[in-house]
Scaffold this motif. Structure first.
Motif, PDB file in Angstrom:
ATOM      1  N   ALA A 104      -9.621  17.204  -2.330  1.00  0.00           N
ATOM      2  CA  ALA A 104     -10.614  16.614  -1.427  1.00  0.00           C
ATOM      3  C   ALA A 104     -11.629  17.666  -0.980  1.00  0.00           C
ATOM      4  N   SER A 105     -12.875  17.243  -0.848  1.00  0.00           N
ATOM      5  CA  SER A 105     -13.944  18.167  -0.487  1.00  0.00           C
ATOM      6  C   SER A 105     -14.247  18.183   1.011  1.00  0.00           C
ATOM      7  N   ASP A 106     -13.607  17.290   1.773  1.00  0.00           N
ATOM      8  CA  ASP A 106     -13.813  17.279   3.224  1.00  0.00           C
ATOM      9  C   ASP A 106     -12.578  16.672   3.896  1.00  0.00           C
ATOM     10  N   LEU A 107     -12.587  16.705   5.221  1.00  0.00           N
ATOM     11  CA  LEU A 107     -11.430  16.226   5.982  1.00  0.00           C
ATOM     12  C   LEU A 107     -11.167  14.740   5.733  1.00  0.00           C
ATOM     13  N   ASP A 108     -12.203  13.921   5.671  1.00  0.00           N
ATOM     14  CA  ASP A 108     -12.001  12.496   5.391  1.00  0.00           C
ATOM     15  C   ASP A 108     -11.363  12.293   4.028  1.00  0.00           C
ATOM     16  N   GLY A 109     -11.794  13.070   3.046  1.00  0.00           N
ATOM     17  CA  GLY A 109     -11.199  12.986   1.714  1.00  0.00           C
ATOM     18  C   GLY A 109      -9.740  13.392   1.714  1.00  0.00           C
ATOM     19  N   ALA A 110      -9.414  14.431   2.483  1.00  0.00           N
ATOM     20  CA  ALA A 110      -8.018  14.869   2.591  1.00  0.00           C
ATOM     21  C   ALA A 110      -7.174  13.766   3.211  1.00  0.00           C
ATOM     22  N   ARG A 111      -7.714  13.134   4.240  1.00  0.00           N
ATOM     23  CA  ARG A 111      -7.006  12.022   4.892  1.00  0.00           C
ATOM     24  C   ARG A 111      -6.810  10.873   3.900  1.00  0.00           C
ATOM     25  N   GLU A 112      -7.824  10.591   3.082  1.00  0.00           N
ATOM     26  CA  GLU A 112      -7.725   9.511   2.090  1.00  0.00           C
ATOM     27  C   GLU A 112      -6.639   9.812   1.060  1.00  0.00           C
ATOM     28  N   VAL A 113      -6.559  11.061   0.605  1.00  0.00           N
ATOM     29  CA  VAL A 113      -5.521  11.431  -0.361  1.00  0.00           C
ATOM     30  C   VAL A 113      -4.140  11.165   0.237  1.00  0.00           C
ATOM     31  N   LEU A 114      -3.924  11.651   1.452  1.00  0.00           N
ATOM     32  CA  LEU A 114      -2.610  11.473   2.078  1.00  0.00           C
ATOM     33  C   LEU A 114      -2.333  10.011   2.391  1.00  0.00           C
ATOM     34  N   GLN A 115      -3.351   9.255   2.765  1.00  0.00           N
ATOM     35  CA  GLN A 115      -3.160   7.830   3.037  1.00  0.00           C
ATOM     36  C   GLN A 115      -2.826   7.075   1.755  1.00  0.00           C
ATOM     37  N   ARG A 116      -3.461   7.459   0.645  1.00  0.00           N
ATOM     38  CA  ARG A 116      -3.170   6.819  -0.640  1.00  0.00           C
ATOM     39  C   ARG A 116      -1.691   7.000  -0.995  1.00  0.00           C
ATOM     40  N   TYR A 117      -1.171   8.202  -0.765  1.00  0.00           N
ATOM     41  CA  TYR A 117       0.245   8.439  -1.045  1.00  0.00           C
ATOM     42  C   TYR A 117       1.144   7.722  -0.040  1.00  0.00           C
ATOM     43  N   ALA A 118       0.746   7.671   1.215  1.00  0.00           N
ATOM     44  CA  ALA A 118       1.533   6.938   2.222  1.00  0.00           C
ATOM     45  C   ALA A 118       1.591   5.458   1.863  1.00  0.00           C
ATOM     46  N   ASP A 119       0.471   4.902   1.429  1.00  0.00           N
ATOM     47  CA  ASP A 119       0.444   3.508   0.998  1.00  0.00           C
ATOM     48  C   ASP A 119       1.325   3.312  -0.237  1.00  0.00           C
ATOM     49  N   GLY A 120       1.281   4.273  -1.147  1.00  0.00           N
ATOM     50  CA  GLY A 120       2.127   4.212  -2.335  1.00  0.00           C
ATOM     51  C   GLY A 120       3.601   4.293  -1.996  1.00  0.00           C
ATOM     52  N   GLN A 121       3.940   5.100  -1.011  1.00  0.00           N
ATOM     53  CA  GLN A 121       5.340   5.191  -0.594  1.00  0.00           C
ATOM     54  C   GLN A 121       5.792   3.884   0.049  1.00  0.00           C
ATOM     55  N   ALA A 122       4.908   3.257   0.797  1.00  0.00           N
ATOM     56  CA  ALA A 122       5.260   1.999   1.470  1.00  0.00           C
ATOM     57  C   ALA A 122       5.641   0.905   0.478  1.00  0.00           C
ATOM     58  N   VAL A 123       5.098   0.983  -0.736  1.00  0.00           N
ATOM     59  CA  VAL A 123       5.427  -0.021  -1.759  1.00  0.00           C
ATOM     60  C   VAL A 123       6.288   0.584  -2.878  1.00  0.00           C
ATOM     61  N   ASP A 124       6.873   1.777  -2.602  1.00  0.00           N
ATOM     62  CA  ASP A 124       7.827   2.423  -3.508  1.00  0.00           C
ATOM     63  C   ASP A 124       7.207   2.791  -4.859  1.00  0.00           C
ATOM     64  N   ARG A 125       5.954   3.298  -4.839  1.00  0.00           N
ATOM     65  CA  ARG A 125       5.295   3.667  -6.098  1.00  0.00           C
ATOM     66  C   ARG A 125       4.875   5.128  -6.181  1.00  0.00           C
ATOM     67  N   VAL A 169       3.927  11.331  -8.688  1.00  0.00           N
ATOM     68  CA  VAL A 169       2.614  10.809  -9.055  1.00  0.00           C
ATOM     69  C   VAL A 169       2.747   9.311  -9.290  1.00  0.00           C
ATOM     70  N   SER A 170       3.838   8.954  -9.914  1.00  0.00           N
ATOM     71  CA  SER A 170       4.190   7.542 -10.080  1.00  0.00           C
ATOM     72  C   SER A 170       5.698   7.422  -9.951  1.00  0.00           C
ATOM     73  N   PHE A 171       6.121   6.270  -9.474  1.00  0.00           N
ATOM     74  CA  PHE A 171       7.537   6.009  -9.257  1.00  0.00           C
ATOM     75  C   PHE A 171       7.744   4.523  -9.502  1.00  0.00           C
ATOM     76  N   ASN A 172       8.492   4.187 -10.555  1.00  0.00           N
ATOM     77  CA  ASN A 172       8.681   2.782 -10.903  1.00  0.00           C
ATOM     78  C   ASN A 172      10.181   2.505 -11.040  1.00  0.00           C
ATOM     79  N   ALA A 173      10.763   2.004  -9.955  1.00  0.00           N
ATOM     80  CA  ALA A 173      12.202   1.734  -9.957  1.00  0.00           C
ATOM     81  C   ALA A 173      12.560   0.654 -10.967  1.00  0.00           C
ATOM     82  N   ALA A 174      11.679  -0.317 -11.170  1.00  0.00           N
ATOM     83  CA  ALA A 174      11.969  -1.405 -12.106  1.00  0.00           C
ATOM     84  C   ALA A 174      12.093  -0.893 -13.541  1.00  0.00           C
ATOM     85  N   SER A 175      11.210   0.013 -13.938  1.00  0.00           N
ATOM     86  CA  SER A 175      11.274   0.542 -15.299  1.00  0.00           C
ATOM     87  C   SER A 175      12.176   1.776 -15.388  1.00  0.00           C
TER      88      SER A 175
END
Length: 183
Positions: free
Chosen positions: A44-65, A84-90
Protein backbone atom coordinates in the motif's frame (compact mmCIF):
# COMPACT_ATOMS: atom_id res chain seq x y z
CA UNK A 1 -3.73 -9.62 23.46
CA UNK A 2 -3.85 -12.79 21.44
CA UNK A 3 -0.36 -13.79 20.38
CA UNK A 4 1.72 -16.89 19.81
CA UNK A 5 5.23 -16.61 21.25
CA UNK A 6 7.85 -17.62 18.70
CA UNK A 7 10.81 -17.05 21.02
CA UNK A 8 11.73 -14.65 23.82
CA UNK A 9 11.71 -11.58 21.59
CA UNK A 10 9.28 -12.55 18.80
CA UNK A 11 5.57 -13.25 18.50
CA UNK A 12 2.89 -13.89 15.92
CA UNK A 13 -0.41 -11.99 15.98
CA UNK A 14 -3.44 -11.73 13.72
CA UNK A 15 -2.82 -8.58 11.68
CA UNK A 16 -6.17 -6.85 12.04
CA UNK A 17 -7.31 -3.55 10.43
CA UNK A 18 -6.71 -1.61 13.63
CA UNK A 19 -2.98 -2.22 13.07
CA UNK A 20 -3.11 -0.15 9.84
CA UNK A 21 -0.80 2.63 11.04
CA UNK A 22 1.81 0.20 12.33
CA UNK A 23 1.44 -1.90 9.16
CA UNK A 24 1.92 1.15 6.94
CA UNK A 25 5.00 2.26 8.92
CA UNK A 26 6.39 -1.25 8.48
CA UNK A 27 5.64 -1.18 4.73
CA UNK A 28 7.51 2.10 4.42
CA UNK A 29 10.62 0.43 5.91
CA UNK A 30 10.21 -2.71 3.81
CA UNK A 31 8.82 -1.32 0.54
CA UNK A 32 11.85 -1.45 -1.74
CA UNK A 33 12.95 -4.79 -0.31
CA UNK A 34 9.64 -6.65 -0.69
CA UNK A 35 8.16 -4.90 -3.76
CA UNK A 36 9.84 -7.24 -6.30
CA UNK A 37 8.39 -10.30 -4.56
CA UNK A 38 4.84 -9.43 -3.47
CA UNK A 39 1.77 -8.29 -5.40
CA UNK A 40 1.43 -4.59 -6.10
CA UNK A 41 -1.91 -4.44 -4.27
CA UNK A 42 -0.20 -5.59 -1.07
CA UNK A 43 2.40 -2.84 -0.85
CA UNK A 44 0.00 0.00 0.00
CA UNK A 45 1.18 3.50 -0.84
CA UNK A 46 -0.73 5.29 1.94
CA UNK A 47 -2.49 4.69 5.24
CA UNK A 48 -5.91 4.18 3.61
CA UNK A 49 -4.38 1.58 1.30
CA UNK A 50 -2.79 -0.20 4.26
CA UNK A 51 -6.16 -0.25 6.00
CA UNK A 52 -7.78 -1.65 2.82
CA UNK A 53 -5.21 -4.47 2.61
CA UNK A 54 -5.83 -5.49 6.22
CA UNK A 55 -9.60 -5.14 5.83
CA UNK A 56 -9.53 -7.34 2.71
CA UNK A 57 -7.82 -10.07 4.74
CA UNK A 58 -10.17 -9.57 7.70
CA UNK A 59 -13.12 -9.96 5.34
CA UNK A 60 -11.48 -13.05 3.86
CA UNK A 61 -11.00 -14.54 7.31
CA UNK A 62 -14.65 -13.89 8.16
CA UNK A 63 -15.66 -16.16 5.27
CA UNK A 64 -12.79 -18.66 5.84
CA UNK A 65 -10.89 -17.81 2.62
CA UNK A 66 -7.82 -15.84 3.76
CA UNK A 67 -5.87 -14.94 6.88
CA UNK A 68 -2.97 -12.60 7.63
CA UNK A 69 -0.57 -12.60 10.57
CA UNK A 70 2.12 -10.15 11.64
CA UNK A 71 5.49 -11.02 13.10
CA UNK A 72 6.71 -8.74 15.86
CA UNK A 73 10.39 -8.82 16.75
CA UNK A 74 11.44 -6.88 19.86
CA UNK A 75 8.01 -5.21 19.86
CA UNK A 76 8.20 -4.00 16.23
CA UNK A 77 6.16 -5.33 13.31
CA UNK A 78 8.82 -6.68 10.91
CA UNK A 79 6.86 -8.88 8.51
CA UNK A 80 4.28 -11.57 8.37
CA UNK A 81 2.66 -14.49 6.67
CA UNK A 82 -0.73 -15.14 5.24
CA UNK A 83 -3.03 -17.68 3.77
CA UNK A 84 -3.24 -16.01 0.37
CA UNK A 85 -6.06 -18.43 -0.26
CA UNK A 86 -7.72 -20.97 1.98
CA UNK A 87 -10.33 -23.37 0.62
CA UNK A 88 -11.57 -25.90 3.16
CA UNK A 89 -13.97 -27.45 0.63
CA UNK A 90 -11.20 -28.30 -1.83
CA UNK A 91 -8.64 -28.92 0.94
CA UNK A 92 -6.06 -26.53 -0.52
CA UNK A 93 -4.38 -23.39 0.81
CA UNK A 94 -1.64 -21.11 -0.44
CA UNK A 95 0.78 -19.61 2.07
CA UNK A 96 2.75 -16.41 1.47
CA UNK A 97 5.13 -14.23 3.46
CA UNK A 98 7.14 -11.03 3.60
CA UNK A 99 9.86 -9.72 5.88
CA UNK A 100 11.89 -6.55 6.16
CA UNK A 101 15.69 -6.89 5.90
CA UNK A 102 16.41 -6.27 9.61
CA UNK A 103 14.43 -9.41 10.53
CA UNK A 104 15.92 -11.79 7.98
CA UNK A 105 18.15 -14.63 9.01
CA UNK A 106 16.38 -15.46 12.28
CA UNK A 107 14.32 -18.39 10.94
CA UNK A 108 11.06 -16.57 11.69
CA UNK A 109 9.38 -17.20 8.34
CA UNK A 110 10.14 -20.92 8.32
CA UNK A 111 8.92 -21.24 11.92
CA UNK A 112 5.69 -19.33 11.30
CA UNK A 113 4.85 -21.01 7.99
CA UNK A 114 5.46 -24.39 9.64
CA UNK A 115 2.90 -23.43 12.32
CA UNK A 116 0.40 -22.34 9.68
CA UNK A 117 0.72 -25.47 7.57
CA UNK A 118 0.56 -27.65 10.65
CA UNK A 119 -2.70 -25.91 11.68
CA UNK A 120 -4.14 -26.24 8.16
CA UNK A 121 -3.44 -29.98 8.09
CA UNK A 122 -4.03 -31.02 11.70
CA UNK A 123 -6.86 -28.71 12.76
CA UNK A 124 -8.61 -27.89 9.51
CA UNK A 125 -8.00 -31.17 7.68
CA UNK A 126 -6.65 -29.66 4.46
CA UNK A 127 -4.82 -31.92 2.00
CA UNK A 128 -2.40 -29.59 0.24
CA UNK A 129 -0.44 -26.44 1.06
CA UNK A 130 1.02 -24.42 -1.79
CA UNK A 131 3.88 -21.93 -1.97
CA UNK A 132 4.40 -19.73 -5.03
CA UNK A 133 7.56 -17.78 -5.70
CA UNK A 134 9.72 -16.26 -8.36
CA UNK A 135 12.64 -18.55 -9.27
CA UNK A 136 15.20 -15.89 -8.37
CA UNK A 137 13.75 -15.34 -4.87
CA UNK A 138 16.39 -17.55 -3.26
CA UNK A 139 15.18 -16.96 0.32
CA UNK A 140 11.64 -18.02 -0.59
CA UNK A 141 12.84 -21.10 -2.48
CA UNK A 142 14.93 -22.06 0.55
CA UNK A 143 11.90 -21.76 2.85
CA UNK A 144 9.97 -24.15 0.60
CA UNK A 145 12.86 -26.61 0.71
CA UNK A 146 13.25 -26.36 4.52
CA UNK A 147 9.52 -27.12 4.85
CA UNK A 148 9.91 -30.30 2.78
CA UNK A 149 7.91 -28.97 -0.15
CA UNK A 150 8.24 -30.36 -3.66
CA UNK A 151 8.65 -28.20 -6.74
CA UNK A 152 5.52 -28.95 -8.76
CA UNK A 153 6.58 -26.88 -11.74
CA UNK A 154 7.29 -23.51 -13.27
CA UNK A 155 4.75 -21.40 -15.10
CA UNK A 156 6.89 -19.70 -17.71
CA UNK A 157 6.29 -16.02 -18.42
CA UNK A 158 3.43 -16.11 -15.94
CA UNK A 159 3.07 -12.41 -15.20
CA UNK A 160 4.18 -9.00 -16.46
CA UNK A 161 7.51 -7.75 -15.12
CA UNK A 162 7.44 -4.30 -16.71
CA UNK A 163 9.07 -2.89 -19.82
CA UNK A 164 7.54 -5.61 -21.99
CA UNK A 165 9.14 -8.41 -19.99
CA UNK A 166 7.43 -11.28 -18.20
CA UNK A 167 8.46 -13.38 -15.20
CA UNK A 168 8.22 -17.05 -14.39
CA UNK A 169 6.57 -18.39 -11.24
CA UNK A 170 7.44 -21.57 -9.33
CA UNK A 171 4.77 -23.69 -7.65
CA UNK A 172 5.81 -25.68 -4.59
CA UNK A 173 3.59 -27.86 -2.41
CA UNK A 174 3.45 -30.25 0.47
CA UNK A 175 0.68 -32.77 1.06
CA UNK A 176 -0.85 -33.66 4.40
CA UNK A 177 0.33 -37.26 4.18
CA UNK A 178 3.90 -35.98 3.67
CA UNK A 179 3.74 -33.61 6.64
CA UNK A 180 5.44 -34.92 9.80
CA UNK A 181 2.84 -36.21 12.24
CA UNK A 182 -0.18 -35.01 10.27
CA UNK A 183 -1.19 -38.28 8.66
Amino acid sequence: MFAIPLRDNAELRVLEPWYAEEFFTHLERARTHIAPWVGATFVASDLDGAREVLQRYADGQAVDRQRIYGIWLDGTLVGGTMFVSFNAASGVCEVGCWLEPAAEGHGLITQVVRLMIDWAFRVRGLSRAEWRTLPDNVRSVNVAKRLGMSLDGVLRQYSPAGEGRRKDQQYWSVLADEWPGAA
